[in-house]
Design a protein around this motif. Structure first.
Motif, PDB file in Angstrom:
ATOM      1  N   VAL A   1      47.113   7.461  42.006  1.00  0.00           N
ATOM      2  CA  VAL A   1      46.103   8.076  42.981  1.00  0.00           C
ATOM      3  C   VAL A   1      45.427   7.373  43.691  1.00  0.00           C
TER       4      VAL A   1
ATOM      5  N   THR B   1      51.584  10.327  41.812  1.00  0.00           N
ATOM      6  CA  THR B   1      52.823  10.157  41.355  1.00  0.00           C
ATOM      7  C   THR B   1      52.753   9.824  39.962  1.00  0.00           C
TER       8      THR B   1
ATOM      9  N   ALA C   1      47.052  14.273  45.970  1.00  0.00           N
ATOM     10  CA  ALA C   1      48.578  13.688  45.952  1.00  0.00           C
ATOM     11  C   ALA C   1      48.553  12.538  44.666  1.00  0.00           C
TER      12      ALA C   1
ATOM     13  N   GLY D   1      45.080  19.852  44.670  1.00  0.00           N
ATOM     14  CA  GLY D   1      45.700  19.400  45.844  1.00  0.00           C
ATOM     15  C   GLY D   1      45.714  18.029  46.103  1.00  0.00           C
TER      16      GLY D   1
ATOM     17  N   GLU E   1      47.181  18.712  40.572  1.00  0.00           N
ATOM     18  CA  GLU E   1      48.070  19.635  41.422  1.00  0.00           C
ATOM     19  C   GLU E   1      47.312  20.772  41.961  1.00  0.00           C
TER      20      GLU E   1
END
Length: 157
Positions: free
Chosen positions: A139, A19, A17, A15, A12
């Protein structure tokens, strides 16, 4: 199970992305990475295992598809070393700050040189341990390599 781990916090903050995906971890599985792939319903080549090793006596983090074995010769060569060996589980836990079965390359206790098997880069998305047993992050492999400043090289036999 907490979905906020040192690994997810690092992603995080960078930055990246990703899940988060939880699955039923089997502590008795012969091969933890393959068990994770099966539990997630994913191809083993897309679920990467995180291993801790020593190259010329120095700790490194190795990320390879769960259906492959690391070549010690290729691992040593990737880091410009002469020899490589797997870390003992207790040492891997001490160095990484994670429990075996929940070792993530992200958010380790200290920054350790990392290498990712080049085959992983052929996938749009891969699964890597999220810092807890039974927790994976999905990722882009290039994003994982970038945040880890990892070497991308042939590492498997």
């Amino acid at each position: 199970m907490s979905r906020a781990t040192r690994a997810t916090k690092m992603l995080e903050q960078a930055g990246v992305a990703f899940t988060v995906h939880a699955y039923d971890y089997d502590p008795d599985a012969d091969r933890i990475g393959l068990q994770a792939a099966e539990a997630l319903g994913e191809a083993p080549g897309r679920v990467l295992k995180t291993l801790m090793a020593l190259v010329d006596g120095k700790p490194v983090c190795v990320i390879v598809p769960s259906d492959h074995e690391v070549s010690m010769k290729k691992l040593a060569a990737a880091f410009g070393g002469k020899s490589a060996q797997m870390m003992k589980p207790a040492e891997a836990e001490r160095v990484s700050g994670y429990k075996v079965g929940g070792i993530s390359p992200f958010g380790q206790m200290r920054r350790i040189p990392a290498a990712i098997e080049e085959l992983a880069m052929g996938h749009e998305l891969v699964f890597i341990n999220g810092g807890q047993r039974g927790l994976q992050v999905r990722v882009k492999p290039a994003a994982a390599a970038a945040v880890l400043d990892a070497i991308v090289a042939p590492l498997v036999s």
